[in-house]
Design an enzyme around this catalytic site. Sequence first.
Site, PDB file in Angstrom:
ATOM      1  N   GLY A  20       0.838  -1.192   0.000  1.00 47.58           N
ATOM      2  CA  GLY A  20       0.000   0.000   0.000  1.00 47.58           C
ATOM      3  C   GLY A  20       0.868   1.234   0.000  1.00 47.58           C
ATOM      4  O   GLY A  20       2.112   1.161  -0.023  1.00 47.58           O
ATOM      5  N   MET A  22       1.445   3.361   2.337  1.00 48.61           N
ATOM      6  CA  MET A  22       2.220   3.594   3.553  1.00 48.61           C
ATOM      7  C   MET A  22       3.175   2.462   3.882  1.00 48.61           C
ATOM      8  O   MET A  22       3.994   2.579   4.780  1.00 48.61           O
ATOM      9  CB  MET A  22       1.276   3.807   4.739  1.00 48.61           C
ATOM     10  CG  MET A  22       0.428   5.051   4.638  1.00 48.61           C
ATOM     11  SD  MET A  22       1.398   6.539   4.822  1.00 48.61           S
ATOM     12  CE  MET A  22       1.847   6.422   6.548  1.00 48.61           C
ATOM     13  N   VAL A  25       2.036  -5.183   4.069  1.00 54.04           N
ATOM     14  CA  VAL A  25       1.458  -6.045   5.096  1.00 54.04           C
ATOM     15  C   VAL A  25       1.829  -7.488   4.766  1.00 54.04           C
ATOM     16  O   VAL A  25       1.487  -7.999   3.691  1.00 54.04           O
ATOM     17  CB  VAL A  25      -0.077  -5.903   5.166  1.00 54.04           C
ATOM     18  CG1 VAL A  25      -0.629  -6.809   6.266  1.00 54.04           C
ATOM     19  CG2 VAL A  25      -0.473  -4.456   5.431  1.00 54.04           C
ATOM     20  N   LYS A  40       2.606  -5.148   9.628  1.00 49.47           N
ATOM     21  CA  LYS A  40       2.483  -3.990   8.754  1.00 49.47           C
ATOM     22  C   LYS A  40       3.690  -3.097   8.960  1.00 49.47           C
ATOM     23  O   LYS A  40       3.907  -2.561  10.045  1.00 49.47           O
ATOM     24  CB  LYS A  40       1.200  -3.217   9.034  1.00 49.47           C
ATOM     25  CG  LYS A  40       0.982  -2.080   8.042  1.00 49.47           C
ATOM     26  CD  LYS A  40      -0.473  -1.775   7.838  1.00 49.47           C
ATOM     27  CE  LYS A  40      -0.683  -0.889   6.629  1.00 49.47           C
ATOM     28  NZ  LYS A  40      -2.100  -0.697   6.302  1.00 49.47           N
ATOM     29  N   ASP A 142      -8.358   8.578   8.734  1.00 54.47           N
ATOM     30  CA  ASP A 142      -8.369   8.142   7.335  1.00 54.47           C
ATOM     31  C   ASP A 142      -9.411   7.039   7.117  1.00 54.47           C
ATOM     32  O   ASP A 142      -9.119   6.005   6.514  1.00 54.47           O
ATOM     33  CB  ASP A 142      -6.980   7.647   6.925  1.00 54.47           C
ATOM     34  CG  ASP A 142      -6.811   7.604   5.414  1.00 54.47           C
ATOM     35  OD1 ASP A 142      -7.565   8.304   4.711  1.00 54.47           O
ATOM     36  OD2 ASP A 142      -5.917   6.880   4.938  1.00 54.47           O
TER      37      ASP A 142
END
Length: 398
Positions: A20, A22, A25, A40, A142
């Site tokens: 992703g 950020m 995972v 993560k 978020d």
Amino acid sequence: MDTTRLIGGRFRVKDRPVSGAMGDVWPAEDTKLGRTVALKFLARRRLRQQGAPTEFTDWTVKRFGREGVAMARVSHAHVAQIYDTGEHEGELYIVMEYIQGRSLAGHLKEGPTLTLERTVRWTREICEGLDAAHQRDVLHHDIKPDNIMITNEGDVKIVDFGLASLADVTQSHTGVGTALYKAPERWSGSLGSVRSDLYSVGCVLYEMLTGRPPFGGPQDDPMTVGRMHQDDTPAPPSAHRPGVPDQLDVIVRILLEKDPGDRPRSAEAVALVMSDIQHVLGAEDKVVESGRGHLPEALNGSTRHSERIEVLDRRIFELQLRFGPYDQKVIEARMEHADLTGRSGDARGAAALFNRLGRDCQDFFGPYDTQALNAFEEVARWIARSEGGNRSGTGTLS
């Protein structure tokens, strides 16, 4: 990153990661407890390469750690549990509950539009999970379909609490996924609040009901979408999907208010309202006149009275959502609603409404509360009218 050795001395990577914006995972085995977890990683190097601010320093590292500690105290069925935090080869990671399922975004992409029952139930569960975090002074920052997982059993799990609070530090305000769901005040530089999270819930609810976000789409310029959040008012969901109950139109409108003070006071308040609607909908996706579900069938007053009762019913609903069930405005509106019900010809209905109001006031304010005593006096008055009408043969009730 070398995944051939144990991470943190106990976690063995089992499969390929899901990447992703950020970080990544990884599913992993906790060799100490014998369970599958999700690791993560916050990809600092990648974020810097993508243009993240260089101010990602020890302050952000400490903030990340504090967030993990805070979320570790949140234990709720609709929040993905955080077990631990650590660092591996210079990359921060959190150890999370492993969820078997897929994101709400995946459900929305497959179409057609979600059923009303599923939409209401998942919104309730989102708000229940958010409320548990908010009670611990943890904001999400978020909320969006990608950060809401739906388990294989059909239940909500909110994810990314541990990373979402860093999004504004490590990314610009132009991330498309965030832009579609970001509250107006956050486009002006505010860090956000409980009610900012609730605005995002309103955006997600709108998309579940209509198949589209309230403002723009993934292909639109993020800053243009931001101006829409700040300046525009979306059409109600029922304009895109005939049959959406009036109450859901009202909830969406209040959640998407520009001024945070005009939004619901808490995620708990929204969850309670969604629970009521869920009971009305049952297990079927059907049109219901849920806004007047508690009014007695014997109500046969004038058209003028009926219209005013309906307006009051909606008014009470909005006030309860914004200020809570025991705000003075709510109590006064309930008094007026009960009195108008009686004047429309339904004396028994008025007595029942006043009796409920009196008990509620006693529960909250105490047994000798003046408002409660006044409500019970009205109960006696309307019961007497009902009995008098029945004896004289002129009553409207069977």
